[in-house]
Scaffold this motif. Structure first.
Motif, PDB file in Angstrom:
ATOM      1  N   THR A  83     -18.156   7.082  42.717  1.00 45.47           N
ATOM      2  CA  THR A  83     -17.018   7.095  41.791  1.00 45.47           C
ATOM      3  C   THR A  83     -17.384   7.618  40.406  1.00 45.47           C
ATOM      4  OG1 THR A  83     -17.534   4.760  41.432  1.00 45.47           O
ATOM      5  CG2 THR A  83     -15.692   5.264  42.907  1.00 45.47           C
ATOM      6  N   LEU A 110     -14.127  -1.291  44.816  1.00 45.74           N
ATOM      7  CA  LEU A 110     -14.355   0.053  44.275  1.00 45.74           C
ATOM      8  C   LEU A 110     -15.574   0.101  43.363  1.00 45.74           C
ATOM      9  CD1 LEU A 110     -10.637   0.955  43.521  1.00 45.74           C
ATOM     10  CD2 LEU A 110     -11.983   1.613  45.518  1.00 45.74           C
ATOM     11  N   LEU A 155     -11.583   5.731  51.469  1.00 45.38           N
ATOM     12  CA  LEU A 155     -10.676   5.337  50.394  1.00 45.38           C
ATOM     13  C   LEU A 155      -9.374   6.124  50.557  1.00 45.38           C
ATOM     14  CD1 LEU A 155     -13.154   5.339  47.361  1.00 45.38           C
ATOM     15  CD2 LEU A 155     -12.500   3.417  48.820  1.00 45.38           C
TER      16      LEU A 155
END
Length: 499
Positions: free
Chosen positions: A135, A161, A380
């Motif tokens: 991320t 996340l 995701l």
């Protein structure tokens, strides 16, 4: 008709030139008014645009190449760095009293320089590497590409996340020169476990960079408002550098970011110097040599004008708008937040299979709300990213009815169904086999106006992008990249002067 000619045979009056720029700007997304949830940061402060334009004009021709020639620019840069350092846990009376920094042109340059400084601090490592969550911002991958530094990516939990600090530790090798954490990550607005990540980096003797480009000028004010912001700055042992963009939540005009290092020794390898030639001795703290003083002066004027009380007020307005907008999404049928808002980002996805997220993005745009779709990735879901600023507050009440209307229209339209032949063609392509003509033909099949294969009158970028985004999601990342490179290459063509 818009005159796109670059160099006319005869010079034009000033007002006609400005009229031409205004005509070109008429096709852009709105930079003010709170309806664009990406790219721009509007505080809705009356008079700020005029102030920053005047400040920019005062220093537009000042050159940052040599700070001794233009001490005004040096003074403004040092003031900006000092303000950022104090906001992020550094300076006198802190555990990081010797923080130093540099003003860059943006977050990407700050991140590239953080990687460069870490790499060059270890000349004995011939194949350097960095460790980062998947991320973390793509600019780190760009830095690795430019600087020949390998990137080791650590997956994140589908629920939180966030990366597992133990997995980050396991990814560190003897060749690792930098470990990365985000505060927050851009895509979802989630703050990584910085304290734990910095600790595993310190245990391994590796630098730890916190990418706070997005949140560095927002999270400290939210904390002062009583929000539960986790530790992420120089107060965290092991954090060696931080990046923060002033042209985001400091609300300065574009072109200003700050890269901070915990002490001067860590910054030394950021510099470039060269004296072995017959010209002037080159010494640069950042990537560019010549730099206009305009953006720096505009940033300096913004900070001086808004002050601490102004930023605290803007943070409160943004927080309240974010909470209200989050409630609207929670109440909408078929949608869910992928993470509870903890910075200035709202990110949501769909739970109803009859709702196509990419179609919803188009329906919102048709109603004047410009959001940012994000493709599905490694388990995701596809999501919609909303960057919130203070300018959203006056219009957030209008978003709910428009969202409900857009959801109804999306459900009525149904999911995108790609033509079988187009999907088969896309899946048969390879990055190596792409040519401009092939991409132009594919673009024409999607209704894009590119190259000779395009339909007459087709727009290069159509108002509705659901089909394009769906097609991109169907092909591997390497092919996505190549398709987009060729696509942008077809967009970026010279405009020739007319006879």
């Amino acid at each position: 008709m818009i005159d796109e000619e670059g160099l006319p045979a005869h010079g034009l009056p000033a007002e006609r030139v400005l009229d031409g720029i205004r005509a070109l700007r008429s096709g852009d997304r709105p930079t003010h008014g709170g309806r664009l949830f990406a790219y721009v940061y509007d505080p809705a402060v009356p008079g700020l645009d005029e102030l920053t334009a005047a400040a920019h004009a005062e220093s537009a021709h000042v050159n940052g190449l040599d700070p001794t020639a233009f001490p005004s620019l040096l003074a403004m840069e040092n003031a900006l760095v000092g303000a950022a350092a104090q906001l992020l846990g550094g300076g006198p009376g802190t555990t990081a009293p010797d923080v130093v920094g540099s003003v860059t042109s943006g977050g990407t340059e700050s991140l590239i320089l953080a990687v460069k400084a870490a790499r060059d601090a270890h000349p004995e490592i011939t194949e350097p590497r960095i460790v980062m969550p998947v991320t973390a911002h793509a600019a780190f991958v760009k830095a690795g590409h430019y600087l020949r530094v390998a990137v080791d990516m650590v997956p994140v939990s589908a629920e939180t996340l966030r990366p597992d600090p133990a997995a980050m530790a396991a990814a560190i090798r003897p060749e690792t020169v930098l470990v990365v954490a985000s505060a927050p990550g851009y895509a979802h607005g989630v703050i990584d476990p910085v304290t734990e990540i910095a600790a595993v980096a310190a245990d391994a003797g590796v630098r730890c960079h916190v990418d706070a480009c997005f949140g560095g000028w927002a999270l400290p004010w939210l904390r002062r408002l009583g929000e539960p912001v986790p530790a992420f700055d120089f107060a965290v042992p092991g954090v060696t550098s931080i990046s923060v963009d002033l042209h985001k939540y400091a609300y300065t005009p574009k072109g200003v970011s700050i890269l901070l290092h915990r002490d001067p020794e860590l910054r030394k390898t950021q510099y470039f110097a060269h004296a072995d030639w017959p010209g002037y001795t080159m010494i640069n703290s950042v990537i560019a040599s010549t730099r206009s003083g305009g953006p720096i002066a505009a940033a300096y004027a913004t900070l001086r004008h808004l002050g601490e009380d102004g930023y605290l007020r803007l943070a409160a307005v943004t927080r309240d708008a974010m909470n209200e907008l989050a409630d609207v999404i929670r109440a909408a049928g078929g949608l869910r937040l992928v993470a509870e808002p903890e910075s200035t980002v709202i990110c949501f996805t769909v739970t109803d299979p009859e709702l196509d997220l990419f179609v919803l993005v188009d329906e919102l745009a048709a109603r004047g709300w410009h959001t940012q779709p994000q493709l599905a990735y490694a388990g995701l879901p596809r999501t919609v990213h909303l960057t919130l600023t203070a300018s959203v507050a006056p219009v957030v009440g209008k978003f709910g009815p428009d969202l409900a209307d857009a959801v109804a229209a999306t459900r009525a339209a149904g999911p995108v169904k790609l033509p079988a032949e187009l999907l088969a063609l896309a899946r048969s392509l390879t990055p190596e086999g792409l040519t401009p003509d092939l991409v132009a033909g594919l673009a024409a099949g999607l209704g894009l106006g590119l190259g000779e294969a395009a339909d007459a009158g087709a727009e290069p970028v159509p108002a509705r992008m659901a089909v394009v985004n769906t097609l991109l999601e169907e092909v591997p990342a390497a092919l996505q990249e190549r398709l987009l490179v060729e696509f942008v290459g077809l967009l970026q063509r010279p405009t020739w002067s007319r006879d």
